[in-house]
Design an enzyme around this catalytic site. Structure first.
Site, PDB file in Angstrom:
ATOM      1  CE  LYS A 217       0.925   1.263   4.488  1.00 34.30           C
ATOM      2  NZ  LYS A 217       1.801   2.353   4.860  1.00 34.30           N
TER       3      LYS A 217
ATOM      4  CG  ASP B  21       0.051   0.324   8.796  1.00 37.52           C
ATOM      5  OD1 ASP B  21      -0.756   1.216   9.093  1.00 37.52           O
ATOM      6  OD2 ASP B  21       1.094   0.509   8.146  1.00 37.52           O
TER       7      ASP B  21
END
Ligand code: C5P
Length: 298
Positions: free
Chosen positions: A13, A136
């Site tokens: 990401k 995360d």
């Protein structure tokens, strides 16, 4: 054992935007971030076995307590499982680079072992377990484009951010406990309201154009100040004509969004000789992820 082999792609990401709102009573920081999945991914193959084993193309990951083995041990403990698994990891996402590679591998592991060991846990349960391993990780159960809030546990999926080519530049920075250390350097003057990121997310939700120049990352000033390697890459990217150079997560990966592949290739060519890992990839949508993410063989 209900499944013999599961293959998974664990995507990287970038943080299109990352604001830090303040410090919470539990010691974590409250964030608002717009996250975007990339085509760049690690490949994992899980094969049912008696013991827990990790084999990796990046040999250093086989040692110590990385998130794949920690995820497996957490599931074993939570569900009273004694079965094992062999995990083969083909590592492509740079390690500790701000691209979420370890967190993505971890989410893929929880999803795969849920299948292999026939645990039948809901996605919500896996998400809440994943928070024990890192802030995360919840995002990677959704992927695509998403607004991420809290310490990382509140994920709101969004329609896909428009397709872009992405040049990733990962300087060689070796900072022990990088995320913790960098959060420790954040002072209240770096705190913002989160409104800019929420407004950007709202535009993405409505399918309205988004101005890349509005993206920002609270860690960028710290890294530019403290890491000569990041500053050098930042300057080289600007010299090479990049207009908006952005930072992913707590870095050190810098990236540039481009509309054309030829511009991406030209920028990479201009960065030849730079002491950093340079990669060209693209953004990827949730629909694309869902069609490639998982392959289960009995
Ligand atoms: O959650 P994770 O283990 O990845 O975080 C590592 C460290 O980074 C935490 O111990 C905390 O010090 C810091 N952190 C934070 N706020 C967040 C995420 C991480 O302060 N939202």
């Amino acid at each position: 054992m209900s499944r013999a082999v599961v293959k998974a792609y664990a995507h990287a990401k970038i943080n299109l935007s990352l604001e830090i709102l303040g410090k919470r009573p539990d010691g974590y920081h409250e964030i608002v971030s717009l996250m975007q999945a990339l085509a760049l991914h690690d490949s994992l193959t899980f094969t049912a076995a008696e013991l827990l084993t990790l084999r990796s193309s990046a040999a250093e990951l086989e040692m110590g307590e990385n998130l794949i083995l920690r995820a497996a041990k957490l599931l074993q403990a939570e569900c009273g499982i004694s079965a094992g698994v062999v995990v083969e990891l083909e590592k492509r996402i740079p390690v500790a680079a701000g691209l979420g590679g370890g967190s993505s591998d971890c989410a893929a592991t929880l999803l795969a072992l849920n299948e292999i060991w026939g645990l039948g846990l809901s996605r919500e349960r896996l998400v809440s377990l994943s928070l024990k391993l890192g802030s995360d990780i919840p995002y990677f159960f959704y992927g695509g484009t998403a607004l991420v809030e809290g310490r990382g546990e509140t994920v709101t999926p969004l329609p896909a951010f428009p397709f872009h080519w992405v040049v990733l530049v990962t300087p060689r920075v070796d900072l022990p406990e990088k995320t913790k250390t960098l959060y420790g350097k954040i002072t209240p003057d770096a705190y913002t309201s989160g409104d800019t990121t929420r407004r950007l997310a709202e535009r993405v939700r409505r399918g309205e154009p988004v101005d890349v120049s509005e993206f920002s990352n609270a860690f960028l000033p710290i890294l530019l100040n403290e890491s000569p390697a990041v500053r050098m890459c930042w300057e080289r990217l600007h010299q090479a004509g990049a207009e908006h150079v952005l930072l992913s997560g707590s870095g050190p990966t810098l990236y540039v969004l481009l509309e054309d592949e030829s511009d991406g290739r030209a920028l990479c060519a201009l960065l030849m000789g730079l002491d950093a890992q340079v990669q060209l990839t693209t953004t990827t949508s949730l629909e694309q992820l869902q069609s490639t993410h998982f392959e289960v063989t009995r």
